[in-house]
Design a protein around this motif. Structure first.
Motif, PDB file in Angstrom:
ATOM      1  N   ARG A 208       0.835  -1.204   0.000  1.00  0.00           N
ATOM      2  CA  ARG A 208       0.000   0.000   0.000  1.00  0.00           C
ATOM      3  C   ARG A 208       0.871   1.256   0.000  1.00  0.00           C
ATOM      4  O   ARG A 208       0.610   2.212  -0.748  1.00  0.00           O
ATOM      5  CB  ARG A 208      -0.911  -0.018   1.225  1.00  0.00           C
ATOM      6  CG  ARG A 208      -1.763   1.230   1.425  1.00  0.00           C
ATOM      7  CD  ARG A 208      -2.787   1.398   0.349  1.00  0.00           C
ATOM      8  NE  ARG A 208      -3.664   2.532   0.630  1.00  0.00           N
ATOM      9  CZ  ARG A 208      -4.306   3.214  -0.294  1.00  0.00           C
ATOM     10  NH1 ARG A 208      -4.189   2.876  -1.572  1.00  0.00           N
ATOM     11  NH2 ARG A 208      -5.092   4.220   0.037  1.00  0.00           N
ATOM     12  N   ALA A 209       1.915   1.269   0.808  1.00  0.00           N
ATOM     13  CA  ALA A 209       2.823   2.418   0.851  1.00  0.00           C
ATOM     14  C   ALA A 209       3.518   2.613  -0.494  1.00  0.00           C
ATOM     15  O   ALA A 209       3.724   3.748  -0.945  1.00  0.00           O
ATOM     16  CB  ALA A 209       3.855   2.223   1.963  1.00  0.00           C
ATOM     17  N   GLN A 210       3.875   1.530  -1.131  1.00  0.00           N
ATOM     18  CA  GLN A 210       4.520   1.596  -2.442  1.00  0.00           C
ATOM     19  C   GLN A 210       3.588   2.225  -3.477  1.00  0.00           C
ATOM     20  O   GLN A 210       4.003   3.052  -4.288  1.00  0.00           O
ATOM     21  CB  GLN A 210       4.926   0.189  -2.882  1.00  0.00           C
ATOM     22  CG  GLN A 210       5.805   0.149  -4.120  1.00  0.00           C
ATOM     23  CD  GLN A 210       6.324  -1.252  -4.391  1.00  0.00           C
ATOM     24  OE1 GLN A 210       5.857  -2.230  -3.822  1.00  0.00           O
ATOM     25  NE2 GLN A 210       7.315  -1.357  -5.259  1.00  0.00           N
ATOM     26  N   SER A 211       2.320   1.850  -3.423  1.00  0.00           N
ATOM     27  CA  SER A 211       1.327   2.403  -4.348  1.00  0.00           C
ATOM     28  C   SER A 211       1.134   3.902  -4.128  1.00  0.00           C
ATOM     29  O   SER A 211       1.067   4.685  -5.085  1.00  0.00           O
ATOM     30  CB  SER A 211      -0.012   1.675  -4.161  1.00  0.00           C
ATOM     31  OG  SER A 211      -1.021   2.240  -4.955  1.00  0.00           O
ATOM     32  N   ILE A 212       1.063   4.306  -2.855  1.00  0.00           N
ATOM     33  CA  ILE A 212       0.908   5.726  -2.531  1.00  0.00           C
ATOM     34  C   ILE A 212       2.115   6.518  -3.015  1.00  0.00           C
ATOM     35  O   ILE A 212       1.975   7.592  -3.621  1.00  0.00           O
ATOM     36  CB  ILE A 212       0.708   5.912  -1.011  1.00  0.00           C
ATOM     37  CG1 ILE A 212      -0.621   5.302  -0.561  1.00  0.00           C
ATOM     38  CG2 ILE A 212       0.769   7.398  -0.634  1.00  0.00           C
ATOM     39  CD1 ILE A 212      -0.790   5.259   0.953  1.00  0.00           C
ATOM     40  N   ALA A 213       3.301   5.992  -2.774  1.00  0.00           N
ATOM     41  CA  ALA A 213       4.529   6.673  -3.187  1.00  0.00           C
ATOM     42  C   ALA A 213       4.601   6.806  -4.702  1.00  0.00           C
ATOM     43  O   ALA A 213       4.973   7.874  -5.235  1.00  0.00           O
ATOM     44  CB  ALA A 213       5.744   5.917  -2.662  1.00  0.00           C
ATOM     45  N   THR A 214       4.254   5.744  -5.410  1.00  0.00           N
ATOM     46  CA  THR A 214       4.281   5.779  -6.880  1.00  0.00           C
ATOM     47  C   THR A 214       3.352   6.862  -7.409  1.00  0.00           C
ATOM     48  O   THR A 214       3.708   7.628  -8.320  1.00  0.00           O
ATOM     49  CB  THR A 214       3.854   4.408  -7.449  1.00  0.00           C
ATOM     50  OG1 THR A 214       4.768   3.412  -6.998  1.00  0.00           O
ATOM     51  CG2 THR A 214       3.836   4.431  -8.977  1.00  0.00           C
ATOM     52  N   ASN A 215       2.166   6.946  -6.817  1.00  0.00           N
ATOM     53  CA  ASN A 215       1.189   7.954  -7.225  1.00  0.00           C
ATOM     54  C   ASN A 215       1.723   9.364  -6.986  1.00  0.00           C
ATOM     55  O   ASN A 215       1.552  10.261  -7.828  1.00  0.00           O
ATOM     56  CB  ASN A 215      -0.119   7.745  -6.463  1.00  0.00           C
ATOM     57  CG  ASN A 215      -1.225   8.670  -6.936  1.00  0.00           C
ATOM     58  OD1 ASN A 215      -1.474   8.806  -8.125  1.00  0.00           O
ATOM     59  ND2 ASN A 215      -1.895   9.315  -5.989  1.00  0.00           N
ATOM     60  N   MET A 216       2.390   9.575  -5.859  1.00  0.00           N
ATOM     61  CA  MET A 216       2.940  10.902  -5.558  1.00  0.00           C
ATOM     62  C   MET A 216       4.078  11.257  -6.505  1.00  0.00           C
ATOM     63  O   MET A 216       4.127  12.377  -7.048  1.00  0.00           O
ATOM     64  CB  MET A 216       3.423  10.948  -4.108  1.00  0.00           C
ATOM     65  CG  MET A 216       2.317  10.998  -3.071  1.00  0.00           C
ATOM     66  SD  MET A 216       2.987  11.208  -1.391  1.00  0.00           S
ATOM     67  CE  MET A 216       1.474  11.204  -0.423  1.00  0.00           C
ATOM     68  N   TYR A 217       4.993  10.332  -6.724  1.00  0.00           N
ATOM     69  CA  TYR A 217       6.104  10.607  -7.625  1.00  0.00           C
ATOM     70  C   TYR A 217       5.611  10.850  -9.049  1.00  0.00           C
ATOM     71  O   TYR A 217       6.188  11.642  -9.800  1.00  0.00           O
ATOM     72  CB  TYR A 217       7.113   9.466  -7.596  1.00  0.00           C
ATOM     73  CG  TYR A 217       7.974   9.417  -6.339  1.00  0.00           C
ATOM     74  CD1 TYR A 217       8.623  10.558  -5.872  1.00  0.00           C
ATOM     75  CD2 TYR A 217       8.148   8.223  -5.634  1.00  0.00           C
ATOM     76  CE1 TYR A 217       9.417  10.525  -4.727  1.00  0.00           C
ATOM     77  CE2 TYR A 217       8.941   8.173  -4.495  1.00  0.00           C
ATOM     78  CZ  TYR A 217       9.570   9.321  -4.041  1.00  0.00           C
ATOM     79  OH  TYR A 217      10.359   9.283  -2.913  1.00  0.00           O
ATOM     80  N   ASP A 218       4.524  10.178  -9.421  1.00  0.00           N
ATOM     81  CA  ASP A 218       3.935  10.396 -10.750  1.00  0.00           C
ATOM     82  C   ASP A 218       3.389  11.809 -10.902  1.00  0.00           C
ATOM     83  O   ASP A 218       3.244  12.318 -12.026  1.00  0.00           O
ATOM     84  CB  ASP A 218       2.805   9.384 -11.009  1.00  0.00           C
ATOM     85  CG  ASP A 218       3.325   7.990 -11.355  1.00  0.00           C
ATOM     86  OD1 ASP A 218       4.534   7.866 -11.651  1.00  0.00           O
ATOM     87  OD2 ASP A 218       2.523   7.037 -11.316  1.00  0.00           O
TER      88      ASP A 218
END
Length: 346
Positions: A208-218
């Protein structure tokens, strides 16, 4: 016959004295013993590891060994087993028992009710109404404020992020300090910085944290501060994946939490250059608190029924220079001095 009777009496007396002596020593040592109970890894490079270091430092100072007459940790599989871990520490006669985080709150309360002569400590939360429970809080907002100052100074895109763990008051404190630090420093630098924030919902879900981080970096975020415990590992995975495909000068950044997490940021950038994407780490001096409370217990001054707050003023909250440029580190130190002097209110 008289000689045999006299000899038997002497033997019995010696045995009684020996038994009393052994019992007293054991009880005395047991009264100084401390234990840590956690449902997370003891080498998590975060909260648990820092707490355990404090107990080891306590043992070293008072010349106590690891074990039932000194200090020990009990690691259980999940939150549901925390009560079992605490009861195990009680059965092994540890006098002062530390529970880490609000996940252990109900287990600590239950144990405190049933064992009024034992000392219990809740770290990072508050339990009221029990004279045998000490509550420990940290000024997370102070350290997070400094992280916000560093973030606002470092960002090139003027888009930054915060990833929290569970939805609780501790994470809210992190977020509050970070948001204010970013805003104050951005104003000083005449920047308009956007903050994206989202909580994982717990401290374990790395996916879940990985998904949130990916969305932010995107969204072109280039600095993310996390207060997500073990779940934060997902953020580090995302940052590493992105950075390995970029030149080092274009890296995205992570700010670590609770302990020095710079080792998690080592990587090879595009072209093979060795680099590190951990800008800094906000240190929560859990080791300072566990050692202090254990020492007070050793001196028969256990602060039962009280809440003890640790912050910048007693070096229990701090921030590391990490990969910060000298001018950014200088700004952080100026902010720290102003907080201590009461010129910045969080």
């Amino acid at each position: 016959m008289r000689f045999k009777k006299l000899f038997l009496v002497v033997l019995l007396a010696m045995g009684t004295l020996s038994a009393c002596s052994t019992s007293n020593n054991t009880d005395d040592n047991a009264s100084k013993s401390v234990a840590l109970v956690t449902d997370g890894k003891i080498d998590d490079q975060s909260f648990n590891q820092a707490a355990w270091k404090g107990l080891k430092d306590y043992g070293s100072e008072y010349k106590l060994d690891r074990g039932t007459d000194g200090y020990q940790y009990f690691q259980v599989k999940n939150q549901a087993d925390l009560k079992k871990g605490i009861n195990k520490a009680i059965r092994q006669k540890y006098q002062t028992i530390f529970g880490i985080g609000n996940e252990s709150k109900s287990a600590i309360i239950s144990a405190a009710k049933s064992n009024p002569k034992k000392n219990f400590v809740i770290m990072d939360d508050t339990i009221k109404g029990y004279k045998n429970v000490a509550s420990v809080r940290f000024r997370k907002d102070e350290g997070a404020y400094l992280a916000g100052v560093a973030t606002a100074s470092q960002t090139k895109t003027d888009k930054v992020g915060f990833i929290g763990g569970a939805n609780n008051s501790v994470i809210a404190s992190f977020k509050r300090g970070f948001t204010q630090g970013v805003a104050d420093q951005a104003k000083k630098l005449h920047k308009n910085v956007t903050i994206y924030d989202q909580n994982v919902g717990n401290f374990t879900d790395t996916v879940r944290a990985q998904s949130i981080a990916t969305n932010m970096y995107d969204k072109n975020v280039d600095v993310i501060f996390h207060a997500a415990g073990n779940a934060g590992g997902g953020l580090f995975q995302t940052a590493r994946f992105i950075n390995q495909a970029r030149p080092a000068q274009d890296r995205v950044w992570v700010i670590g939490v609770d302990a020095d997490q710079s080792d998690l940021g080592r990587y090879y950038a595009k072209g093979g250059q060795e680099a590190n994407f951990v800008l800094t780490s906000v240190i929560t001096g859990v080791n300072v608190a566990t050692k202090d409370i254990a020492s007070r217990s050793y001196q028969d001054k256990f602060p039962g029924g009280k809440m003890i707050t640790y912050g910048l003023k007693n070096n229990a909250v701090s921030i590391l220079p990490g990969q910060m440029a000298p001018n950014i580190w200088k700004d952080v130190q100026i902010a720290r001095s102003k907080i201590l002097a009461g010129k910045i209110k969080i």
